[in-house]
Design a protein around this motif. Structure first.
Motif, PDB file in Angstrom:
ATOM      1  N   ARG A 148      -2.301  50.736  19.102  1.00 35.19           N
ATOM      2  CA  ARG A 148      -1.164  51.615  19.325  1.00 35.19           C
ATOM      3  C   ARG A 148      -0.975  52.492  18.103  1.00 35.19           C
ATOM      4  O   ARG A 148      -1.462  52.185  17.011  1.00 35.19           O
ATOM      5  CB  ARG A 148       0.096  50.808  19.610  1.00 35.19           C
ATOM      6  N   LEU A 149      -0.247  53.576  18.284  1.00 41.86           N
ATOM      7  CA  LEU A 149      -0.048  54.566  17.227  1.00 41.86           C
ATOM      8  C   LEU A 149       1.368  54.460  16.681  1.00 41.86           C
ATOM      9  O   LEU A 149       2.340  54.366  17.447  1.00 41.86           O
ATOM     10  CB  LEU A 149      -0.288  55.973  17.776  1.00 41.86           C
ATOM     11  N   LEU A 150       1.498  54.477  15.351  1.00 42.76           N
ATOM     12  CA  LEU A 150       2.797  54.421  14.684  1.00 42.76           C
ATOM     13  C   LEU A 150       3.076  55.770  14.034  1.00 42.76           C
ATOM     14  O   LEU A 150       2.247  56.285  13.272  1.00 42.76           O
ATOM     15  CB  LEU A 150       2.825  53.320  13.622  1.00 42.76           C
ATOM     16  N   PHE A 178      11.930  54.472   9.911  1.00 43.06           N
ATOM     17  CA  PHE A 178      10.977  53.462  10.352  1.00 43.06           C
ATOM     18  C   PHE A 178       9.732  54.135  10.922  1.00 43.06           C
ATOM     19  O   PHE A 178       9.788  55.292  11.372  1.00 43.06           O
ATOM     20  CB  PHE A 178      11.578  52.566  11.453  1.00 43.06           C
ATOM     21  N   PHE A 179       8.629  53.394  10.909  1.00 47.90           N
ATOM     22  CA  PHE A 179       7.486  53.756  11.737  1.00 47.90           C
ATOM     23  C   PHE A 179       7.756  53.204  13.131  1.00 47.90           C
ATOM     24  O   PHE A 179       8.091  52.024  13.291  1.00 47.90           O
ATOM     25  CB  PHE A 179       6.195  53.158  11.180  1.00 47.90           C
ATOM     26  N   VAL A 180       7.618  54.056  14.156  1.00 47.34           N
ATOM     27  CA  VAL A 180       7.931  53.666  15.522  1.00 47.34           C
ATOM     28  C   VAL A 180       6.707  53.850  16.400  1.00 47.34           C
ATOM     29  O   VAL A 180       5.855  54.700  16.145  1.00 47.34           O
ATOM     30  CB  VAL A 180       9.120  54.478  16.078  1.00 47.34           C
ATOM     31  N   GLY A 219       9.049  53.148  21.269  1.00 46.50           N
ATOM     32  CA  GLY A 219      10.284  53.172  20.497  1.00 46.50           C
ATOM     33  C   GLY A 219      10.507  51.947  19.635  1.00 46.50           C
ATOM     34  O   GLY A 219      11.566  51.814  19.006  1.00 46.50           O
ATOM     35  N   GLU A 220       9.553  51.020  19.590  1.00 51.77           N
ATOM     36  CA  GLU A 220       9.698  49.822  18.762  1.00 51.77           C
ATOM     37  C   GLU A 220       9.600  50.192  17.282  1.00 51.77           C
ATOM     38  O   GLU A 220       8.699  50.923  16.870  1.00 51.77           O
ATOM     39  CB  GLU A 220       8.615  48.806  19.111  1.00 51.77           C
TER      40      GLU A 220
END
Length: 538
Positions: free
Chosen positions: A258-260, A268-270, A274-275
């Motif tokens: 997944r991409l942050l 934050f890095f999401v 949206g986590e």
């Protein structure tokens, strides 16, 4: 006519006594040492990513050098230490707290963005698809570790599996040289490909369990640099970098694919869903913390309840201590009372005992099961009040203890003010037929209330922030049910702020700073009112 050395063409002497020159040079050396020490602090804070503290000590060092090297600023040298201390310990913390109140600074948003990115890039994960079973063999030189690949790759492989297979190069067996197991520090051991198992019999499972800590601290490194770490009682697995940087600055999670993306509004890095990935970094949030105090129902309710109780606690404490102190002071002024010195000494004793000792003694006396107060109430009335679990009883206990701690101060004030009242006024009142109540309401109270008012306001401000009593006696308990922040029915605003900042699971420093700023504004308003009543120009 008086002539100087300069007018006669003689050399001008800077000082008549050599000791004065030595003193002057010693002072210059001390100033230079202090400036160098401050510059070292500036460099240290700058290298640790604290530009605000670096700027503070840079300004302080520059001011120190200017004030102590300019002759025309000589008069300022005497007040410079006091001004510098006020800036460092009062003004700067105040401004820093106000600044934090406009950010999301918390335990989850603590590091800078660069340090967060660096920490994420340093994370690794175990690639379970390429696990190795291991066995321990005892030899004369020491213990050898033998590893054998379990299973074989097949089908499509993800990025991590492909990297592990490329580093292993098809080797399925590895072994270490003879070594000694033990020690609590992590250490790296190079392993080499092995064709056959070591000679001898593998050690039983109980030996593996006995050396589990040493095996967990063992990092096995293949000739290609791939690290293997313990993944179970019988397995080692490769350790791979979890995140990698993309060209646009985003981070790719290789384990979960997944991409942050860096969200600089939340810090934050999401992920795409949206986590938020912790840790984060502080960002400006404007008035959000202040809005939460008054708009978030889970915070507004406890805050307003604590706010009202704080004012009630401070006001009732001042009222009760004033009443007790004034009554005792009036009795000590009674001419027919004998042993005044003894009574005066005994009544002032609570003021001489350190407050924390008295608070801890009262905490034991109010104990529900073994406290002396409940033992007496149980013997007389058959009741054992729950002083620490019932909200109203806990508040009553706080007022009782604080009245005990504060009445000696009011006693001393009232004794001094009553003694300053001229006796002629009471004699004139007696001639006119005035009684005790007439003297109380017509002479004593009017003459002592005016000079006593600024001191009462100061006492109110002190009890407004009486953190020690709450922390040692109740800890803010019992808690307010339904609050999203740690809040208790006996908390004052100052103890509520402390619990949000240091006891909450999230340690929300931004919200705590916003409440602390409101407390400062309230106390500052009380101070200005005090100065106005004392008729001091500000």
């Amino acid at each position: 006519m008086y002539t100087t050395n300069a007018s006669r063409g003689l050399p001008r002497h800077r000082s008549r006594y050599p000791s004065e020159r030595y003193t002057r040079w010693a002072l210059r050396g001390l100033v230079a040492a202090l400036v160098l020490a401050l510059l070292w602090l500036v460099l240290a804070f700058h290298l640790n990513g604290q530009p605000i503290f670096a700027m503070l000590f840079l300004v302080l060092g520059a001011a120190l050098g200017v004030v102590f090297t300019r002759r025309r600023l000589m008069s300022h040298r005497y007040i410079f230490p006091a001004v510098a201390s006020m800036v460092v310990f009062v003004i700067f913390p105040l401004l820093y707290t106000v600044g934090i109140s406009f950010s999301n600074y918390s335990s989850s948003n603590l590091l800078s963005e660069e340090r967060v990115r660096s920490q994420l890039l340093s994370r690794t994960y175990q690639e379970e698809s390429a696990t190795f079973g291991f066995w321990l063999y005892a030899t004369e030189e020491g213990v050898r570790l033998f590893l054998e690949r379990e299973g074989s790759p097949g089908g499509a492989m993800d990025e991590g599996e492909a990297e592990a297979e490329a580093a292993l190069r098809g080797v399925t067996r590895f072994a270490t040289g003879p070594m000694a197991l033990g020690g609590g520090e992590r250490r790296h051991v190079v392993i080499q490909p092995a064709e056959v198992e070591p000679k001898g019999e593998a050690l039983p499972m109980r030996e593996v369990i006995a050396n589990r800590t040493a095996l967990q601290n063992l990092v096995l490194v293949t000739p290609e640099g791939l690290e293997l770490r313990m993944a179970g009682l019988r397995h080692y697995a490769p350790m791979l970098d979890r995140y990698e940087v993309r060209d646009d600055g985003s981070l790719h999670d290789r384990r979960d694919d997944r991409l942050l993306v860096a969200d600089r509004e939340t810090g934050f890095f999401v992920t795409d869903e949206g986590e938020r990935i912790t840790p984060g970094w502080p960002v400006a949030v404007g008035l959000d913390n202040y809005a939460r105090i008054f708009l978030d129902p889970d915070i507004r309710g406890p805050f307003l309840q604590i706010f009202v109780w704080t004012f009630a606690f401070a006001g009732l404490t001042v009222l009760f201590t004033l009443i007790v102190g004034f009554v005792l002071a009036s009795l000590l002024q009674w001419d027919q009372l004998r042993g005044k010195a003894l009574y005066r000494t005994l009544l002032i004793l609570p003021y001489a005992v350190p407050a924390f000792i008295s608070i801890l003694i009262f905490k034991g006396m109010f104990n529900q099961h073994f406290g002396e107060i409940n033992l007496i109430l149980d013997a007389l009335f058959g009741v054992r009040p729950n002083w620490f679990t019932d909200p109203w009883l806990a508040r009553t206990m706080l007022l009782v203890v604080n009245t005990w701690l504060g009445y000696p101060y009011m006693l001393l004030l009232c004794m001094g003010l009553i003694q300053s009242i001229p006796k002629d006024l009471y004699e004139a009142s007696a001639v006119d037929g005035g009684g005790p109540f007439t003297n109380l309401f017509q002479i004593t109270l009017p003459l002592i209330l005016k000079p006593l008012t600024p001191l009462l306001i100061a006492c109110f401000a002190f009890n407004f922030n009486n953190f020690v009593l709450i922390a040692l006696l109740t800890g803010g308990n019992p808690d307010i049910l339904g609050a999203s922040t740690p809040a208790g029915t006996t908390d004052l605003l100052v103890s509520y702020t402390y619990r949000i900042a240091f006891q909450d699971a999230g340690q929300n420093f931004g919200l705590a700073a916003a409440i602390a700023t409101l407390i400062f504004l309230l106390v500052a308003g009380l101070a200005l009112l005090n100065l106005r009543l004392a008729k001091v120009r500000v």
